[in-house]
Design an enzyme around this catalytic site. Structure first.
Site, PDB file in Angstrom:
ATOM      1  CE1 TYR A  28      -3.780   2.093   0.525  1.00  0.00           C
ATOM      2  CE2 TYR A  28      -2.122   3.740   2.099  1.00  0.00           C
ATOM      3  CZ  TYR A  28      -3.284   3.602   1.311  1.00  0.00           C
ATOM      4  OH  TYR A  28      -3.840   4.527   1.632  1.00  0.00           O
ATOM      5  CG  ASP A  57       5.522   3.744   1.336  1.00  0.00           C
ATOM      6  OD1 ASP A  57       6.330   4.723   2.412  1.00  0.00           O
ATOM      7  OD2 ASP A  57       4.290   3.491   0.828  1.00  0.00           O
ATOM      8  CE  LYS A  65       0.126   6.838   7.282  1.00  0.00           C
ATOM      9  NZ  LYS A  65      -1.482   6.468   7.392  1.00  0.00           N
TER      10      LYS A  65
HETATM   11  C1  PLP Z   1       3.442   2.616   3.284  1.00  0.00           C
HETATM   12  C2  PLP Z   1       2.801   4.031   3.247  1.00  0.00           C
HETATM   13  N1  PLP Z   1       2.587   4.650   1.974  1.00  0.00           N
HETATM   14  C3  PLP Z   1       1.981   5.478   1.569  1.00  0.00           C
HETATM   15  C4  PLP Z   1       0.490   6.150   2.326  1.00  0.00           C
HETATM   16  C5  PLP Z   1      -0.362   6.994   2.659  1.00  0.00           C
HETATM   17  O1  PLP Z   1       0.422   8.097   3.015  1.00  0.00           O
HETATM   18  P1  PLP Z   1      -1.347   9.124   3.378  1.00  0.00           P
HETATM   19  O2  PLP Z   1      -2.551   8.206   3.816  1.00  0.00           O
HETATM   20  O3  PLP Z   1      -0.522  10.026   3.688  1.00  0.00           O
HETATM   21  O4  PLP Z   1      -0.847   9.143   1.904  1.00  0.00           O
HETATM   22  C6  PLP Z   1       0.367   5.449   4.044  1.00  0.00           C
HETATM   23  C7  PLP Z   1      -0.909   5.470   4.839  1.00  0.00           C
HETATM   24  O5  PLP Z   1      -0.985   5.058   5.657  1.00  0.00           O
HETATM   25  C8  PLP Z   1       0.984   3.837   4.101  1.00  0.00           C
HETATM   26  O6  PLP Z   1       0.708   3.197   4.688  1.00  0.00           O
END
Ligand code: PLP
Length: 435
Positions: free
Chosen positions: A160, A240, A267
């Site tokens: 994700y 990520d 976050k």
């Molecule tokens: C691993 C990862 N990447 C990207 C995101 C996306 O971040 P945002 O919700 O700030 O767009 C999340 C959100 O949960 C995430 O867990």
């Protein structure tokens, strides 16, 4: 808890009880549903029969609109590491507000925050801010395509990377990059796919631990093999670390000895305000330098908003400096081991996966190594765990994820272990029968 004949009847009873106990949440949901589809603006928050509405939070406590108090084990899906209304974050935000917001120009917070992010995450030698983790990944991937002149992106099933980067199955509205989907933690199959697509791959992107995908850490050997194969083939490795950067002083990738070409954040780094960042090798990031001819554009009205910049400085210095990561991870590791010990002693198929302060509950006897293994857990039992936990005053994600925050205490861990013990005692026979 009453004893039921089947998991399904237990879940029906739990939902009935939840509906009766939460009339104000139901009313809030119905009102929201008049303007927002399903009363929802964040898919992950949806829960059948309806989600809880929260009135306020303080430290590690939450109160819903019906007045129930919860121990917050969710920590806003990792953004809330500070707990609610941390005094240092409040001070920083109030000071920023007093200086005026939406200045329409550069502000004094930006370079300080960027310096702190780089010092904390040395892989990000140059970086840029965005409003979310989704946006950070969008920019990192777009940069990879522009920099390499190649079009394909390797992602992992169960990964994700934001609202338009969902690789967990089901319907998606993903940004249309040309994806190659590889199996997480399967080194041989992934290396074969890299070899087959090497000439077209701009980037391989992955989380060093699948977060939303069930708190499944990457094997060290898998991550190192990806680093070697991407370097060998001129493919950019993007880590990520939107969720995982909190797990060790310099993030989980650094902890595992892997330096990516690009890294993304989100976050908690923004102190609980809207935040994202992408960064990495100077030769890649410097393509955004507007003083250079042919520079890549990257706009965003709120990229440098003073509330995020100020709260982020407080987060990285006063609230969650690098040295605070180890004690929080140790707290999570102790809790996870304790909960798994309870399940093992009772021989009931429930376990807790993850690293440090990030945990996910699975209705399995051992923590899953792959998303496919995680999918084999009993979904009804996991839903029942959620409703039982909520009934007992613990807030966590419906899908079973927890992100522990700094204000949680040993007494909170004891209380949650008691809840899990009771779940095992009361529901254990149903879980075993259904396994
Ligand atoms: C691993 C990862 N990447 C990207 C995101 C996306 O971040 P945002 O919700 O700030 O767009 C999340 C959100 O949960 C995430 O867990």
């Amino acid at each position: 808890m009453t004893r039921n004949a089947t998991l399904e009847s237990a879940l029906d009873d739990a939902k009935r009880d939840y509906t009766q106990r939460n009339p104000a949440s139901l009313a809030l949901h119905r009102r929201a549903a008049e303007t927002m589809p399903g009363g929802n603006t964040r898919t992950v928050l949806y829960a059948d029969p309806f989600p809880l509405g929260f009135a306020r939070g303080e430290g590690a406590r939450l109160w819903d609109v019906d007045g129930h108090e919860y121990t917050d084990l969710l920590g806003e899906f990792t953004a809330g590491v500070a707990g609610h209304s941390h005094p240092a974050i409040r001070r920083a935000v109030v000071a920023a507000l007093e200086g005026g917001i939406s200045l329409g120009g550069h502000n004094t917070y930006e370079p300080r925050f960027a310096e702190l992010v780089r010092a904390r995450f040395p892989a990000m030698q140059r970086l840029r801010f965005t409003n979310s983790g989704t946006e950070a990944n969008l920019l990192a991937l777009s940069l990879a395509v522009a920099a390499t002149g190649r079009s394909k992106i390797m992602v992992f099933a169960g990964g994700y990377h934001g609202s338009v980067f969902v690789f967990g199955g089901g319907a998606t509205i993903n940004v249309p990059f040309d994806y190659v989907v590889a199996p997480y933690n399967d080194t041989a199959a992934t290396l074969t796919l890299i070899a087959e697509n090497a000439a077209d791959l701009a980037a391989v992107i992955l989380e060093p631990m699948l977060g939303g995908g069930g708190c499944i850490p990457a094997d060290h050997e898998f991550l190192r093999a990806l680093r070697a194969a991407t370097t060998e083939n001129g493919i950019l490795l993007i880590l990520d670390e939107v969720m995982t950067s909190r797990l060790a002083p310099h993030g989980l990738g650094a902890e595992m000895g892997v330096v990516p070409d690009l890294m993304t954040l989100g976050k908690y780094v923004g102190g609980g305000m809207s935040f994202g960042a992408f960064g990495g090798r100077p030769d890649l990031l410097d393509r955004f330098d507007p003083s250079l001819p042919g520079a890549l554009p990257h706009a965003g009205t709120f990229n440098n908003n003073v509330l995020t910049m100020a709260a982020g400085i407080a987060a990285l210095t006063e609230v969650y400096p690098a040295e605070a990561t180890r004690p929080l991870s140790a707290y999570g590791n102790r809790l996870r081991a304790r909960l798994n010990g309870l399940a093992e002693a009772a021989r009931v198929p429930i376990c807790f996966s993850g690293v440090g302060s990030l945990l996910a509950v699975h209705m399995l006897t051992t923590p899953p190594r792959t998303p496919a293994e995680a999918a084999a857990g009993n979904a009804t039992a996991r839903d029942l765990f959620f409703f039982d936990a909520v009934r007992a005053g613990f807030w966590l994600a419906k899908r079973g994820m927890m992100a522990l925050s700094l204000p949680l205490t040993e007494a909170d861990a004891d209380a949650f272990a008691d809840m899990v013990r009771e779940f095992i005692e009361t529901r254990g026979p149903l879980l075993t029968a259904a396994a």
